[in-house]
Design a protein around this motif. Structure first.
Motif, PDB file in Angstrom:
ATOM      1  N   VAL A  30      98.765   1.003  32.555  1.00 30.35           N
ATOM      2  CA  VAL A  30      98.966   0.718  33.978  1.00 30.35           C
ATOM      3  C   VAL A  30     100.181  -0.192  34.100  1.00 30.35           C
ATOM      4  CG1 VAL A  30      98.024  -0.346  36.061  1.00 30.35           C
ATOM      5  CG2 VAL A  30      96.522   0.931  34.523  1.00 30.35           C
ATOM      6  N   LYS A  31     101.159   0.259  34.879  1.00 30.84           N
ATOM      7  CA  LYS A  31     102.353  -0.548  35.124  1.00 30.84           C
ATOM      8  C   LYS A  31     102.260  -1.067  36.558  1.00 30.84           C
ATOM      9  CE  LYS A  31     107.255  -0.637  34.278  1.00 30.84           C
ATOM     10  NZ  LYS A  31     108.426   0.135  33.854  1.00 30.84           N
ATOM     11  N   GLY A  32     101.545  -2.179  36.709  1.00 32.01           N
ATOM     12  CA  GLY A  32     101.301  -2.772  38.012  1.00 32.01           C
ATOM     13  C   GLY A  32     100.084  -3.674  37.948  1.00 32.01           C
ATOM     14  N   ASP A  33      99.813  -4.354  39.036  1.00 31.29           N
ATOM     15  CA  ASP A  33      98.682  -5.274  39.103  1.00 31.29           C
ATOM     16  C   ASP A  33      97.384  -4.521  39.362  1.00 31.29           C
ATOM     17  OD1 ASP A  33     100.551  -7.329  38.855  1.00 31.29           O
ATOM     18  OD2 ASP A  33     100.622  -7.708  41.012  1.00 31.29           O
ATOM     19  N   ILE A  34      96.282  -5.052  38.807  1.00 41.50           N
ATOM     20  CA  ILE A  34      94.953  -4.486  39.016  1.00 41.50           C
ATOM     21  C   ILE A  34      94.072  -5.560  39.631  1.00 41.50           C
ATOM     22  CG2 ILE A  34      92.887  -3.555  37.917  1.00 41.50           C
ATOM     23  CD1 ILE A  34      94.679  -2.560  35.646  1.00 41.50           C
ATOM     24  N   GLN A  35      93.337  -5.177  40.673  1.00 41.23           N
ATOM     25  CA  GLN A  35      92.361  -6.085  41.252  1.00 41.23           C
ATOM     26  C   GLN A  35      91.061  -5.331  41.492  1.00 41.23           C
ATOM     27  OE1 GLN A  35      93.395  -8.067  44.907  1.00 41.23           O
ATOM     28  NE2 GLN A  35      91.586  -9.346  44.816  1.00 41.23           N
ATOM     29  N   SER A  36      89.960  -5.936  41.070  1.00 43.89           N
ATOM     30  CA  SER A  36      88.637  -5.418  41.405  1.00 43.89           C
ATOM     31  C   SER A  36      87.994  -6.433  42.332  1.00 43.89           C
ATOM     32  CB  SER A  36      87.769  -5.226  40.167  1.00 43.89           C
ATOM     33  OG  SER A  36      86.471  -4.842  40.570  1.00 43.89           O
ATOM     34  N   ILE A  37      87.504  -5.952  43.451  1.00 42.55           N
ATOM     35  CA  ILE A  37      86.923  -6.846  44.450  1.00 42.55           C
ATOM     36  C   ILE A  37      85.549  -7.344  44.015  1.00 42.55           C
ATOM     37  CG2 ILE A  37      86.056  -6.941  46.817  1.00 42.55           C
ATOM     38  CD1 ILE A  37      88.334  -4.995  47.530  1.00 42.55           C
ATOM     39  N   SER A  38      84.755  -6.468  43.387  1.00 42.62           N
ATOM     40  CA  SER A  38      83.385  -6.877  43.084  1.00 42.62           C
ATOM     41  C   SER A  38      82.923  -6.550  41.670  1.00 42.62           C
ATOM     42  CB  SER A  38      82.418  -6.210  44.063  1.00 42.62           C
ATOM     43  OG  SER A  38      82.427  -4.810  43.851  1.00 42.62           O
ATOM     44  N   GLY A  39      83.783  -5.992  40.841  1.00 47.22           N
ATOM     45  CA  GLY A  39      83.337  -5.564  39.517  1.00 47.22           C
ATOM     46  C   GLY A  39      84.212  -6.079  38.401  1.00 47.22           C
ATOM     47  N   ARG A  40      83.891  -5.611  37.219  1.00 46.25           N
ATOM     48  CA  ARG A  40      84.585  -6.035  36.008  1.00 46.25           C
ATOM     49  C   ARG A  40      85.805  -5.153  35.753  1.00 46.25           C
ATOM     50  NH1 ARG A  40      82.134  -4.832  30.081  1.00 46.25           N
ATOM     51  NH2 ARG A  40      82.256  -2.770  30.968  1.00 46.25           N
ATOM     52  N   VAL A  41      86.845  -5.760  35.201  1.00 41.36           N
ATOM     53  CA  VAL A  41      87.984  -5.002  34.678  1.00 41.36           C
ATOM     54  C   VAL A  41      87.894  -5.081  33.161  1.00 41.36           C
ATOM     55  CG1 VAL A  41      90.486  -4.845  34.480  1.00 41.36           C
ATOM     56  CG2 VAL A  41      89.458  -5.391  36.687  1.00 41.36           C
ATOM     57  N   LEU A  42      87.816  -3.919  32.526  1.00 43.84           N
ATOM     58  CA  LEU A  42      87.763  -3.813  31.069  1.00 43.84           C
ATOM     59  C   LEU A  42      89.034  -3.131  30.600  1.00 43.84           C
ATOM     60  CD1 LEU A  42      86.427  -3.738  28.233  1.00 43.84           C
ATOM     61  CD2 LEU A  42      85.342  -1.595  28.946  1.00 43.84           C
ATOM     62  N   VAL A  43      89.737  -3.784  29.686  1.00 46.07           N
ATOM     63  CA  VAL A  43      90.913  -3.177  29.055  1.00 46.07           C
ATOM     64  C   VAL A  43      90.526  -2.956  27.597  1.00 46.07           C
ATOM     65  CG1 VAL A  43      93.381  -3.367  28.595  1.00 46.07           C
ATOM     66  CG2 VAL A  43      92.414  -4.477  30.621  1.00 46.07           C
ATOM     67  N   THR A  44      90.456  -1.687  27.205  1.00 43.35           N
ATOM     68  CA  THR A  44      89.995  -1.341  25.858  1.00 43.35           C
ATOM     69  C   THR A  44      91.106  -1.549  24.828  1.00 43.35           C
ATOM     70  OG1 THR A  44      90.620   0.990  26.026  1.00 43.35           O
ATOM     71  CG2 THR A  44      88.424   0.378  26.835  1.00 43.35           C
ATOM     72  N   GLU A  45      90.770  -1.283  23.570  1.00 45.25           N
ATOM     73  CA  GLU A  45      91.709  -1.467  22.464  1.00 45.25           C
ATOM     74  C   GLU A  45      92.999  -0.684  22.660  1.00 45.25           C
ATOM     75  OE1 GLU A  45      88.594  -0.226  22.176  1.00 45.25           O
ATOM     76  OE2 GLU A  45      87.486  -1.820  21.185  1.00 45.25           O
ATOM     77  N   SER A  46      92.908   0.465  23.303  1.00 47.22           N
ATOM     78  CA  SER A  46      94.080   1.316  23.502  1.00 47.22           C
ATOM     79  C   SER A  46      94.775   1.053  24.844  1.00 47.22           C
ATOM     80  CB  SER A  46      93.670   2.791  23.442  1.00 47.22           C
ATOM     81  OG  SER A  46      92.755   3.086  24.496  1.00 47.22           O
ATOM     82  N   GLY A  47      94.231   0.137  25.633  1.00 44.71           N
ATOM     83  CA  GLY A  47      94.751  -0.094  26.981  1.00 44.71           C
ATOM     84  C   GLY A  47      95.945  -1.030  27.030  1.00 44.71           C
ATOM     85  N   ARG A  48      96.742  -0.826  28.066  1.00 44.30           N
ATOM     86  CA  ARG A  48      97.912  -1.674  28.300  1.00 44.30           C
ATOM     87  C   ARG A  48      98.058  -1.875  29.807  1.00 44.30           C
ATOM     88  NH1 ARG A  48     104.107  -0.736  26.198  1.00 44.30           N
ATOM     89  NH2 ARG A  48     105.066  -2.288  27.558  1.00 44.30           N
ATOM     90  N   VAL A  49      98.266  -3.130  30.215  1.00 42.52           N
ATOM     91  CA  VAL A  49      98.491  -3.456  31.613  1.00 42.52           C
ATOM     92  C   VAL A  49      99.754  -4.300  31.697  1.00 42.52           C
ATOM     93  CG1 VAL A  49      97.604  -4.615  33.673  1.00 42.52           C
ATOM     94  CG2 VAL A  49      96.028  -3.403  32.158  1.00 42.52           C
ATOM     95  N   ASP A  50     100.777  -3.768  32.349  1.00 41.06           N
ATOM     96  CA  ASP A  50     102.006  -4.512  32.598  1.00 41.06           C
ATOM     97  C   ASP A  50     101.924  -5.068  34.009  1.00 41.06           C
ATOM     98  OD1 ASP A  50     103.026  -3.959  30.087  1.00 41.06           O
ATOM     99  OD2 ASP A  50     104.103  -2.180  30.743  1.00 41.06           O
ATOM    100  N   GLY A  51     101.126  -6.110  34.169  1.00 43.27           N
ATOM    101  CA  GLY A  51     100.906  -6.721  35.467  1.00 43.27           C
ATOM    102  C   GLY A  51      99.758  -7.698  35.378  1.00 43.27           C
TER     103      GLY A  51
END
Length: 80
Positions: free
Chosen positions: A23-44
């Motif tokens: 994901v190239k951007g910001d992530i927001q969850s209003i009421s839940g969990r954000v899980l980034v797995t071993e293979s995940g990438r977040v540029d934000g």
């Protein structure tokens, strides 16, 4: 966001978010969990009531724990 998926935008979700791809951007969850797995990438940034980042994940921004918003589910089902 699946293993072979690339999202070139930030997004906001009401519930849980799982990032296995990139994901190239910001992530927001209003009421839940954000899980980034071993293979995940977040540029934000990540904002959520609960954030879990597995070993091997890449986070290119800040992580912020927020208070969950308590929306009645019928509010989210109405047409805009």
């Amino acid at each position: 966001v699946g293993y072979d998926e690339y999202v070139a935008a930030g997004f906001t979700a009401y519930g849980r978010v799982t990032v296995k791809g990139w994901v190239k951007g910001d992530i927001q969850s209003i009421s839940g969990r954000v899980l980034v797995t071993e293979s995940g990438r977040v540029d934000g940034d990540i904002k959520a009531p609960e954030i879990e980042v597995k070993e091997g994940a890449i986070i290119g921004g800040r992580q912020q724990i927020t208070d969950p918003l308590d929306f009645p589910s019928e509010v989210l089902q109405r047409s805009f």
